[in-house]
Design a protein around this motif. Structure first.
Motif, short mmCIF file in Angstrom:
data_model
loop_
_atom_site.label_atom_id
_atom_site.label_comp_id
_atom_site.label_asym_id
_atom_site.label_seq_id
_atom_site.Cartn_x
_atom_site.Cartn_y
_atom_site.Cartn_z
N ASP A 76 33.24 -17.12 -9.21
CA ASP A 76 31.93 -17.63 -9.60
C ASP A 76 31.78 -19.13 -9.36
OD1 ASP A 76 31.05 -15.13 -10.32
OD2 ASP A 76 31.60 -15.34 -12.44
N THR A 79 29.39 -20.72 -4.91
CA THR A 79 28.01 -20.26 -4.73
C THR A 79 27.31 -21.17 -3.74
OG1 THR A 79 27.08 -21.66 -6.48
CG2 THR A 79 27.95 -19.50 -7.15
N ARG A 207 27.11 -13.92 -0.11
CA ARG A 207 26.09 -13.80 -1.15
C ARG A 207 24.88 -14.72 -0.93
NH1 ARG A 207 29.40 -13.81 -6.86
NH2 ARG A 207 29.74 -15.98 -6.25
N ARG A 208 24.92 -15.56 0.10
CA ARG A 208 23.82 -16.50 0.27
C ARG A 208 22.56 -15.76 0.75
NH1 ARG A 208 26.87 -19.30 5.33
NH2 ARG A 208 26.30 -17.80 6.96
#
Length: 302
Positions: A76, A79, A207-208
């Motif tokens: 996490d 990001t 995840r972008r």
């Protein structure tokens, strides 16, 4: 002229290693910060650091997950938002209010998001080789491949998997033109932290959001922007055109017979393009597109 290195801290406690050159006490110079790609690190900007330090204050840094910066083990911590905000953290540490921001690939995405999140701190944005995973028809495929790449870094280690990753379809152009330069790139890739690389792939790359999903925000982001793409970096070509058509103050440069590793593959052309861009921005000459030049204005008849 000062040449220095050190560590900046992010709001979530990650230390980022940086290097700077061209800072002269009592002689203000316009700052430029370089943001590296997934396959590179702070060393990947050496041709630009040496060239632009002659007239600018230049900074390069290692992203989180890239030693000697910290390598968080928590996924996490990785990001797209943190990647953009880390640019601001380095600038804050150095007491820099505004800078030209130059990013390649993963660093190009971070540069776009820096413009969206910190527009007032960007003198300009250079977005080079950014587009992988942005095309909607390849989005799911890219996410899956990114997770597979992360697995391979963990299973094989960076020193082994670098031999595969460094020979991608948009890397061989560099190898063909400059075998010594490409070998240095491949060697440095093999020195990366495998856990940092895997977490970066899973947490940032996979995840972008697609650039196309940011269209509404991009249309009102008026920071002067230069998009640079190699014409053999296929999955960045259409996203580059999209950015050109969407950002209000955007120019597009396409390098012929060029792949993904733009700044190293064609350093002279890249530096010359950047120097001209910076000069126009600083002169106030890089403005939003003249409405008379919009695509709807095909040909005047009266």
């Amino acid at each position: 002229m000062n040449v220095a290195s050190g560590f900046a801290s992010t709001p979530d406690g990650v230390r980022l290693y940086y290097e700077e050159a061209g800072h002269v006490v009592g002689q203000p110079r316009t700052p430029v910060i370089f943001v590296h790609e997934f396959g590179g690190d702070h060393r990947s900007w050496e041709p630009q650091m040496r060239y632009f330090a002659r007239r600018h204050r230049v900074i390069t840094y290692a992203a989180r997950g890239y030693a000697p910066s910290d390598v968080p083990t928590d996924l996490d911590a990785y990001t797209q938002e943190n990647a953009a905000d880390d640019i601001a953290a380095v600038l804050d540490h150095l007491g820099i209010d505004r800078a030209h921001v130059v990013g390649l690939s993963m660093g190009g995405f971070a540069t776009v998001h820096f413009g969206l999140r910190h527009a007032g701190r960007a003198l300009s944005l250079t977005v080079a080789g950014a587009g992988y995973g942005a095309e909607k028809q390849y989005e799911d495929y890219f996410r899956g491949v990114s997770r597979d790449v992360a697995d391979q870094f963990e299973k094989q280690g960076a020193d082994v998997f670098a031999k595969t990753y460094s020979l991608g379809a948009s890397r061989v152009q560099y190898q063909n033109k400059d075998p010594r330069g490409w070998q240095e790139f491949a060697t440095q890739l093999g020195e990366h932290d495998a856990i940092g690389a895997a977490n970066t792939m899973r947490g940032v790359q996979a995840r972008r959001p697609s650039l196309y999903d940011l269209e509404d925000d991009l249309r009102v982001m008026s920071v002067p922007t230069l998009v640079v793409v190699g014409d053999e970096d296929d999955h960045c070509l259409q996203p580059g055109i999209f950015l050109k058509k969407t950002l209000p103050a955007c120019g597009l440069s396409v390098f012929p017979k060029t792949g993904h590793t733009l700044n190293l593959e064609e350093p002279a052309a890249f530096n010359a393009q950047l120097a001209e861009f910076f000069a126009q921005v600083e002169a106030g000459a890089w403005t939003v597109r003249d409405p008379r030049a919009l695509p709807s204005q095909i040909m005047k008849t009266s």
